[in-house]
Structures are given as C-alpha cells and as structure tokens.
Design a protein around this motif. Structure first.
Motif, mmCIF file in Angstrom:
data_model
loop_
_atom_site.group_PDB
_atom_site.id
_atom_site.type_symbol
_atom_site.label_atom_id
_atom_site.label_comp_id
_atom_site.label_asym_id
_atom_site.label_seq_id
_atom_site.Cartn_x
_atom_site.Cartn_y
_atom_site.Cartn_z
ATOM 1 N N LYS A 184 47.080 22.454 10.075
ATOM 2 C CA LYS A 184 47.031 22.342 8.624
ATOM 3 C C LYS A 184 46.668 20.897 8.272
ATOM 4 N N VAL A 185 45.586 20.752 7.523
ATOM 5 C CA VAL A 185 45.080 19.423 7.188
ATOM 6 C C VAL A 185 44.746 19.351 5.698
ATOM 7 N N CYS A 186 44.682 18.130 5.213
ATOM 8 C CA CYS A 186 44.038 17.856 3.934
ATOM 9 C C CYS A 186 42.910 16.873 4.231
ATOM 10 N N ALA A 187 41.900 16.858 3.377
ATOM 11 C CA ALA A 187 40.731 16.045 3.726
ATOM 12 C C ALA A 187 39.962 15.619 2.500
ATOM 13 N N LEU A 188 39.348 14.452 2.614
ATOM 14 C CA LEU A 188 38.353 14.001 1.655
ATOM 15 C C LEU A 188 37.028 14.621 2.061
ATOM 16 N N LYS B 83 50.144 20.542 -2.961
ATOM 17 C CA LYS B 83 50.524 19.126 -2.968
ATOM 18 C C LYS B 83 49.642 18.320 -2.022
ATOM 19 N N ALA B 84 49.316 18.897 -0.872
ATOM 20 C CA ALA B 84 48.489 18.173 0.095
ATOM 21 C C ALA B 84 47.072 17.969 -0.424
ATOM 22 N N ALA B 85 46.508 18.980 -1.084
ATOM 23 C CA ALA B 85 45.140 18.862 -1.603
ATOM 24 C C ALA B 85 45.057 17.888 -2.762
ATOM 25 N N ALA B 86 46.181 17.560 -3.374
ATOM 26 C CA ALA B 86 46.201 16.598 -4.482
ATOM 27 C C ALA B 86 46.148 15.155 -4.001
ATOM 28 N N LEU B 87 46.145 14.941 -2.697
ATOM 29 C CA LEU B 87 46.226 13.587 -2.160
ATOM 30 C C LEU B 87 44.894 12.881 -1.919
ATOM 31 N N PRO B 88 43.929 13.487 -1.226
ATOM 32 C CA PRO B 88 42.827 12.696 -0.655
ATOM 33 C C PRO B 88 42.007 11.875 -1.634
ATOM 34 N N GLU B 89 41.458 12.475 -2.674
ATOM 35 C CA GLU B 89 40.529 11.734 -3.532
ATOM 36 C C GLU B 89 41.210 10.546 -4.209
ATOM 37 N N THR B 90 42.382 10.745 -4.778
ATOM 38 C CA THR B 90 43.027 9.647 -5.486
ATOM 39 C C THR B 90 43.617 8.620 -4.518
ATOM 40 N N PHE B 91 44.187 9.065 -3.415
ATOM 41 C CA PHE B 91 44.800 8.115 -2.500
ATOM 42 C C PHE B 91 43.741 7.301 -1.754
ATOM 43 N N PHE B 92 42.648 7.931 -1.337
ATOM 44 C CA PHE B 92 41.547 7.165 -0.749
ATOM 45 C C PHE B 92 41.037 6.121 -1.745
ATOM 46 N N THR B 93 40.825 6.540 -2.996
ATOM 47 C CA THR B 93 40.255 5.644 -4.003
ATOM 48 C C THR B 93 41.184 4.486 -4.324
ATOM 49 N N VAL B 94 42.447 4.781 -4.571
ATOM 50 C CA VAL B 94 43.395 3.732 -4.928
ATOM 51 C C VAL B 94 43.621 2.779 -3.764
ATOM 52 N N TRP B 95 43.794 3.312 -2.571
ATOM 53 C CA TRP B 95 44.059 2.424 -1.433
ATOM 54 C C TRP B 95 42.871 1.495 -1.185
ATOM 55 N N ALA B 96 41.667 2.063 -1.233
ATOM 56 C CA ALA B 96 40.480 1.258 -0.960
ATOM 57 C C ALA B 96 40.286 0.169 -2.000
ATOM 58 N N ASN B 97 40.431 0.510 -3.273
ATOM 59 C CA ASN B 97 40.101 -0.432 -4.342
ATOM 60 C C ASN B 97 41.236 -1.376 -4.699
ATOM 61 N N LEU B 98 42.462 -0.889 -4.683
ATOM 62 C CA LEU B 98 43.582 -1.717 -5.116
ATOM 63 C C LEU B 98 44.146 -2.568 -3.986
ATOM 64 N N PHE B 99 44.180 -2.016 -2.779
ATOM 65 C CA PHE B 99 44.816 -2.722 -1.671
ATOM 66 C C PHE B 99 43.803 -3.341 -0.702
ATOM 67 N N MET B 100 42.812 -2.581 -0.262
ATOM 68 C CA MET B 100 41.866 -3.116 0.717
ATOM 69 C C MET B 100 40.886 -4.106 0.079
ATOM 70 N N MET B 101 40.375 -3.800 -1.105
ATOM 71 C CA MET B 101 39.402 -4.685 -1.742
ATOM 72 C C MET B 101 40.074 -5.754 -2.604
ATOM 73 N N ALA B 102 40.935 -5.333 -3.522
ATOM 74 C CA ALA B 102 41.569 -6.296 -4.430
ATOM 75 C C ALA B 102 42.735 -7.022 -3.784
ATOM 76 N N GLY B 103 43.232 -6.524 -2.679
ATOM 77 C CA GLY B 103 44.252 -7.232 -1.916
ATOM 78 C C GLY B 103 45.591 -7.361 -2.613
ATOM 79 N N LEU B 104 45.994 -6.337 -3.380
ATOM 80 C CA LEU B 104 47.284 -6.397 -4.065
ATOM 81 C C LEU B 104 48.413 -6.562 -3.048
ATOM 82 N N LYS B 105 49.313 -7.523 -3.333
ATOM 83 C CA LYS B 105 50.405 -7.837 -2.415
ATOM 84 C C LYS B 105 51.748 -7.720 -3.122
ATOM 85 N N SER B 106 52.774 -7.597 -2.340
ATOM 86 C CA SER B 106 54.144 -7.574 -2.856
ATOM 87 C C SER B 106 54.407 -8.848 -3.654
#
Length: 333
Positions: A90-94, A122-145
């Motif tokens: 059982k998987v979810c995927a972008l 619930k699993a299908a609700a994850l990929p598009e938004t989580f990929f997008t937010v993680w890439a843009n907010l954390f990997m690119m913009a570098g948001l830190k604690s």
C-alpha cells in the motif's frame, strides 16, 4: 495479480469548465522501467488540476493527459529496475498525471509507504501538498526552528500542511485566510496569529506583531497582488517563496528597494517541471523527517470533503468556490 485491460477514468472532453470532466473507459496503463502500477483507492483534487482542466497547465509530453497528481492504493504491477516494493504494498505517490483513474502509473522514486494507521483517503491527501511545502518552505527557503513565517492561504490544502509543518519544526506561524471560520481553523493547526485579509492588512499586522522587524519567511500563492506588501513584511535576510499566482503574475509600480535594503531572497518553483532526481530527493526527506510525525499523530492532513470519482466535476466546483478548508478527495471502488 490480474489487471484488467480497461479501466474507468475521469476524462476531459475539452478545456473549460467542470462539466467537461466526464467518466469514460480507456486502456489500463502498464509500468515502464522504474515505475509502479497502482490500483487507485483515492486521489486528491488540487489547484493544478483546475488549471490543467482550463488549459493553463499542460502536462509534460511524457505524462498521462488524465488529471490527477496524487494517489493512494495498492501496487499491482512493478516495472523493471524497481527495488524496495512488492505486489500488494500500500503506497501513496506523487503522480506526474493520471491520478483520476482506477489505475495509475507512478515513478517508484515518488512513492511512499502509507503511514501506519492511515486509510487510502488520508494517505492520498499527502503527496502533492507535502512535496510542495517541504520543497519550497524547508529545502528552498530554509525555514528553521525559532524563525517566523507568514503563510498565505492558510486554510487551503497547502496552507494547512504548511502551518502544521512549520509549527512542528519550531517556527512562529502567521497565516492569512478569508473568513473567521478559516482563521479559527488555522489557529487550531498551530498558527500563533491569523489575519483575516478581508478586514485586516497583513502588512500592518506583521509589523505590529514583530515590532516592525518582519518575518523570516513568507510562503505565497497570491503573487502580484501581495508582492509589494510581502517585501515590506520580510525581515532582514528574509526569504519570499512563491508557489502560485492566484492574485496575478504582473506587479506594476512596485519598489524593489527593500530587496537591497534588507538583503532579501526571492524564489519560486512549480512541482511538475522538477526533474525525477529532484522529486526523489524531496521524497527521501519526507520519509526521513515528516513520515514519523504523521505516524505519531503530531500532524495530519485536513480533509474537507470526500466524494466518488464520478463526482469529480462537483469537486472542481467546490475548489473554485473557495469555501473549503483543507483537501477535497476522490474515492475509487
């Protein structure tokens, strides 16, 4: 596993309104090297789907023309050169396309295990938004604690995901939304202050809340209409990450002086044009850093509505109307 030669899917008769989405029959796809075939149990509706339906976001040449960028279900065929997956997983995927269908081919490097305790919706609700937010907010913009972030469109699928992730990783979160109900929802997800953009100016509120210092990061899906105020709302060395242009693509007579004065960083990206290698890197970080939070119950997708795939047109109308909070999902028998 026996895979039927044909399947039902939501087709597009022509570019235009939601009523152009029609359920039809077609040939079941099969995985190429590096791909999985998934029997789809649920799929998410996302803003890029609406744009593709209208003709404003064409799929890449090698992608399925069928709408749908995130799915969850059961692996029923495995292409050559794929390791780490077995039939029945059982998987979810972008997906790169093809999600509004009973069967969907996805790159194995864009698939993740369904989190423990999660059903397909619930699993299908994850990929598009989580990929997008993680890439843009954390990997690119570098948001830190310890940093502060302003999230526009806080009640959207992207917004509800961003609020939870930023809060979980130790940031002070501000969010904009258009109704009192949506603002309350954002507070419940971890925002420390919400801003009703119909009655408050976010630029003024951010100045008041930060002692005129501004926020470290802004995640923006509005574009031109917010551009000047976004620049004013950023702190020194602040980062503006733009992921959509709901408020227009052309900003006129905007002073760019704050970029120099405050050493601002401006960036933006769309997920679909990213390379397979880039998407795999995002997948790997999600699996390491975010999947444990999902399985511990510290964060979870916010789901507004669930409907059968035969009602995809109604789901698109709901998204365009804009009253939803969180995700709109389709299910497949």
């Amino acid at each position: 596993m026996t895979v039927p030669s044909s399947m039902s899917y939501v087709g597009l008769s022509e570019h235009g309104g939601p009523d152009n989405l029609v359920v039809t029959e077609g040939r079941t796809p099969h995985p190429r090297s590096g791909e999985l075939l998934v029997r789809v149990e649920a799929a998410g509706i996302n803003r890029p789907d609406v744009l593709q339906r209208k003709g404003d976001y064409p799929p890449p040449p090698d992608a399925s023309p069928i709408l749908g960028l995130e799915i969850a279900g059961e692996v029923v065929e495995i292409g050559d050169d794929v390791t780490g997956y077995a039939l029945g997983d059982k998987v979810c995927a972008l997906a790169n396309g093809g999600g509004y269908a009973q069967y969907c081919v996805v790159p194995a490097t864009q698939a993740l295990p369904v989190p423990k305790g999660y059903d397909a919706v619930k699993a299908a609700a994850l990929p598009e938004t989580f990929f997008t937010v993680w890439a843009n907010l954390f990997m690119m913009a570098g948001l830190k604690s310890g940093e502060s972030v302003l999230i526009h469109g806080g009640s959207s699928g992207i917004g509800t995901t961003a609020i939870q992730l930023a809060s979980a990783f130790g940031s002070r979160v501000f969010a904009t939304a258009g109704t009192a109900e949506k603002c309350d929802a954002c507070l419940g997800l971890g925002a420390s202050r919400t801003i009703n953009y119909r009655s408050e100016d976010f630029c003024t509120v951010i100045a008041e809340e930060t002692g005129k210092a501004g926020v470290d990061v802004i995640l923006d899906m509005i574009g031109a209409a917010y551009f000047e105020r976004n620049l004013k709302s950023l702190a020194r060395d602040g980062r503006l990450s733009i992921i959509a242009f709901l408020g227009g693509t052309f900003a006129e007579k905007v002073s760019l002086a704050p970029i120099l004065q405050k050493r601002l960083h401006l960036m933006g990206s769309a997920m679909r044009p990213r390379t397979a290698t880039e998407k795999q890197a995002i997948r790997d970080e999600l699996l390491e850093k975010v999947w444990p939070l999902l399985e511990e119950g510290r964060i979870a997708p916010v789901i507004h509505a669930v409907m059968p795939y035969t009602e995809a047109a109604a789901g698109h109308r709901m998204m365009e109307h804009g009253d939803h909070i969180g995700k709109i999902m389709l299910t497949f028998d």
